[in-house]
Design a protein around this motif. Sequence first.
Motif, PDB file in Angstrom:
ATOM      1  N   GLN A  53       0.805  -1.210   0.000  1.00  0.00           N
ATOM      2  CA  GLN A  53       0.000   0.000   0.000  1.00  0.00           C
ATOM      3  C   GLN A  53       0.848   1.276   0.000  1.00  0.00           C
ATOM      4  O   GLN A  53       2.009   1.277   0.409  1.00  0.00           O
ATOM      5  N   SER A  54       0.208   2.349  -0.443  1.00  0.00           N
ATOM      6  CA  SER A  54       0.807   3.681  -0.419  1.00  0.00           C
ATOM      7  C   SER A  54       0.087   4.521   0.624  1.00  0.00           C
ATOM      8  O   SER A  54      -1.105   4.329   0.886  1.00  0.00           O
ATOM      9  N   VAL A  55       0.819   5.457   1.228  1.00  0.00           N
ATOM     10  CA  VAL A  55       0.291   6.244   2.344  1.00  0.00           C
ATOM     11  C   VAL A  55       0.629   7.713   2.139  1.00  0.00           C
ATOM     12  O   VAL A  55       1.755   8.049   1.739  1.00  0.00           O
ATOM     13  N   ALA A  56      -0.324   8.581   2.430  1.00  0.00           N
ATOM     14  CA  ALA A  56      -0.060  10.020   2.519  1.00  0.00           C
ATOM     15  C   ALA A  56      -0.402  10.471   3.929  1.00  0.00           C
ATOM     16  O   ALA A  56      -1.436  10.066   4.480  1.00  0.00           O
ATOM     17  N   VAL A  57       0.445  11.291   4.505  1.00  0.00           N
ATOM     18  CA  VAL A  57       0.215  11.817   5.847  1.00  0.00           C
ATOM     19  C   VAL A  57       0.077  13.332   5.734  1.00  0.00           C
ATOM     20  O   VAL A  57       0.995  14.012   5.269  1.00  0.00           O
ATOM     21  N   PHE A  58      -1.062  13.846   6.151  1.00  0.00           N
ATOM     22  CA  PHE A  58      -1.334  15.282   6.127  1.00  0.00           C
ATOM     23  C   PHE A  58      -1.187  15.833   7.545  1.00  0.00           C
ATOM     24  O   PHE A  58      -1.965  15.481   8.427  1.00  0.00           O
ATOM     25  N   GLY A  59      -0.194  16.692   7.757  1.00  0.00           N
ATOM     26  CA  GLY A  59       0.084  17.250   9.073  1.00  0.00           C
ATOM     27  C   GLY A  59       1.301  16.607   9.691  1.00  0.00           C
ATOM     28  O   GLY A  59       1.285  15.413   9.991  1.00  0.00           O
ATOM     29  N   LEU A  60       2.355  17.416   9.875  1.00  0.00           N
ATOM     30  CA  LEU A  60       3.632  16.856  10.316  1.00  0.00           C
ATOM     31  C   LEU A  60       4.028  17.355  11.704  1.00  0.00           C
ATOM     32  O   LEU A  60       5.150  17.783  11.952  1.00  0.00           O
ATOM     33  N   GLY A  61       3.065  17.310  12.618  1.00  0.00           N
ATOM     34  CA  GLY A  61       3.406  17.428  14.023  1.00  0.00           C
ATOM     35  C   GLY A  61       3.967  16.102  14.499  1.00  0.00           C
ATOM     36  O   GLY A  61       4.276  15.208  13.697  1.00  0.00           O
ATOM     37  N   ALA A  62       4.074  15.938  15.806  1.00  0.00           N
ATOM     38  CA  ALA A  62       4.669  14.708  16.325  1.00  0.00           C
ATOM     39  C   ALA A  62       3.819  13.487  15.993  1.00  0.00           C
ATOM     40  O   ALA A  62       4.357  12.412  15.720  1.00  0.00           O
ATOM     41  N   VAL A  63       2.496  13.633  15.986  1.00  0.00           N
ATOM     42  CA  VAL A  63       1.633  12.505  15.641  1.00  0.00           C
ATOM     43  C   VAL A  63       1.784  12.154  14.170  1.00  0.00           C
ATOM     44  O   VAL A  63       1.940  10.982  13.791  1.00  0.00           O
ATOM     45  N   GLY A  64       1.729  13.160  13.290  1.00  0.00           N
ATOM     46  CA  GLY A  64       1.887  12.905  11.863  1.00  0.00           C
ATOM     47  C   GLY A  64       3.235  12.310  11.522  1.00  0.00           C
ATOM     48  O   GLY A  64       3.332  11.385  10.699  1.00  0.00           O
ATOM     49  N   LEU A  65       4.289  12.818  12.145  1.00  0.00           N
ATOM     50  CA  LEU A  65       5.623  12.276  11.884  1.00  0.00           C
ATOM     51  C   LEU A  65       5.753  10.846  12.418  1.00  0.00           C
ATOM     52  O   LEU A  65       6.450  10.019  11.824  1.00  0.00           O
ATOM     53  N   SER A  66       5.078  10.538  13.516  1.00  0.00           N
ATOM     54  CA  SER A  66       5.055   9.149  14.001  1.00  0.00           C
ATOM     55  C   SER A  66       4.341   8.259  12.996  1.00  0.00           C
ATOM     56  O   SER A  66       4.733   7.102  12.780  1.00  0.00           O
ATOM     57  N   ALA A  67       3.294   8.790  12.356  1.00  0.00           N
ATOM     58  CA  ALA A  67       2.609   8.027  11.311  1.00  0.00           C
ATOM     59  C   ALA A  67       3.520   7.804  10.109  1.00  0.00           C
ATOM     60  O   ALA A  67       3.504   6.727   9.500  1.00  0.00           O
ATOM     61  N   VAL A  68       4.317   8.805   9.762  1.00  0.00           N
ATOM     62  CA  VAL A  68       5.296   8.638   8.678  1.00  0.00           C
ATOM     63  C   VAL A  68       6.265   7.509   9.012  1.00  0.00           C
ATOM     64  O   VAL A  68       6.549   6.631   8.182  1.00  0.00           O
ATOM     65  N   MET A  69       6.765   7.511  10.257  1.00  0.00           N
ATOM     66  CA  MET A  69       7.694   6.457  10.672  1.00  0.00           C
ATOM     67  C   MET A  69       7.030   5.089  10.609  1.00  0.00           C
ATOM     68  O   MET A  69       7.645   4.103  10.196  1.00  0.00           O
ATOM     69  N   ALA A  70       5.763   5.028  11.019  1.00  0.00           N
ATOM     70  CA  ALA A  70       5.050   3.749  11.014  1.00  0.00           C
ATOM     71  C   ALA A  70       4.841   3.241   9.594  1.00  0.00           C
ATOM     72  O   ALA A  70       4.999   2.041   9.318  1.00  0.00           O
ATOM     73  N   ALA A  71       4.478   4.141   8.672  1.00  0.00           N
ATOM     74  CA  ALA A  71       4.273   3.731   7.284  1.00  0.00           C
ATOM     75  C   ALA A  71       5.574   3.230   6.676  1.00  0.00           C
ATOM     76  O   ALA A  71       5.596   2.237   5.938  1.00  0.00           O
ATOM     77  N   SER A  72       6.667   3.902   6.987  1.00  0.00           N
ATOM     78  CA  SER A  72       7.974   3.453   6.511  1.00  0.00           C
ATOM     79  C   SER A  72       8.325   2.095   7.111  1.00  0.00           C
ATOM     80  O   SER A  72       8.820   1.194   6.416  1.00  0.00           O
ATOM     81  N   LEU A  73       8.058   1.941   8.416  1.00  0.00           N
ATOM     82  CA  LEU A  73       8.324   0.678   9.102  1.00  0.00           C
ATOM     83  C   LEU A  73       7.524  -0.462   8.477  1.00  0.00           C
ATOM     84  O   LEU A  73       8.021  -1.589   8.340  1.00  0.00           O
ATOM     85  N   ALA A  74       6.286  -0.165   8.082  1.00  0.00           N
ATOM     86  CA  ALA A  74       5.425  -1.183   7.480  1.00  0.00           C
ATOM     87  C   ALA A  74       5.838  -1.527   6.051  1.00  0.00           C
ATOM     88  O   ALA A  74       5.284  -2.461   5.461  1.00  0.00           O
TER      89      ALA A  74
END
Length: 372
Positions: A195-216
């Motif tokens: 899957q592909s992921v887009a994260v809108f909003g790069l506060g600490a929660v959004g950046l944690s989501a970026v890390m999780a998508a990369s980890l996945a």
Amino acid sequence: MRAAVLYSTVPPGTSYAEAQPLVVQDLDRPEPRAGELGIDITYSSLCHSDLSVVDGSRVRPLPMALGHEAVGRVAAVGEGVADISVGDHVVLVFVPSCGDCRACKAGRPALCHRAAEVNGSGDLLHGEALLRTPSGERINHHLGVSAFADYAVVARESVVAIDDDVPDTVAAMFGCAVLTGMGAVLNTAAVDASQSVAVFGLGAVGLSAVMAASLAGASAVIAIDPNTGKHQLALDCGATAVGTPDDAARLIAEATGDGVDVAIEAVGSAGVIASCLERVTRGGAVVSVGLPHLSAELTVPALQFAGAGKRLLGSYMGDAVPGRDIPLYLGYWRDGRLPVELLHTDTRPLAEINEGLDALASGEVVRRLFRA
């Protein structure tokens, strides 16, 4: 004990450093009751959820001792608590699940009915609020934690014990930002490598989501925020492309052709939720993590749900099971696969908490930690 107490809200756009809405003051130190723990807090972390209480976007009973993300050591153990000892290293979490309500029995403790009730009233899971002003007036607890302090009494269910080797400056961010952002991707959306992921909003929660998508192992991780100062940080966290909202359509088209499989909304904006729905492919999912203002309403074309199979999913605290997920995510960090330390902007004394509100509101910091 010393704690930062909010007595009255101030409107958005105010200079918090000038208004000084949070008053750092000495309070009597309460002892834990049955089912509770006394925690010596080493670091607390400033989050947009704190800011939204200060500016009145999230209505809470005042006065209130704020703060909901922290790490510390157990200083006292109340009657009936047998699995936690004085000296244990603990992360505090803001939903103290009761274990007995409909949501808890369904394996969704982040949606605990009893926790929602007491978090809204400013009480603790096992009893009424304990804190008092010097004149004896009740001070409400914030999400069962009240972490902007050097000490807190919390329910046993509000802590997760962690290993001693985890630095407090890392552990402090796991109880909200990491748990919420990671969980939105891994629990709510269950993203996988196809899957592909887009994260809108790069506060600490959004950046944690970026890390999780990369980890996945997501095939593309596109990070979107109008603050270009956060773009390199997003790349460091694992994004494959980054841009402003004006760039989103182009970046998503270049990466996927017709839309991402999953869009994470970590802004707290109904407009951004609507935009995310436009940016997911047929059968795609939007995960709403941010907390819009209470009055915000969402208006979107209804046909895209049944007509295009799109899904809109709410995710509170990342649909986490804290006792399971925090140790799991710390394992990823220990293995070098989750660079949480990138979220830590700086550390300041608690006396500078109001200046920290300004820095967070302006996007100057991602996670500022405080020591009382």
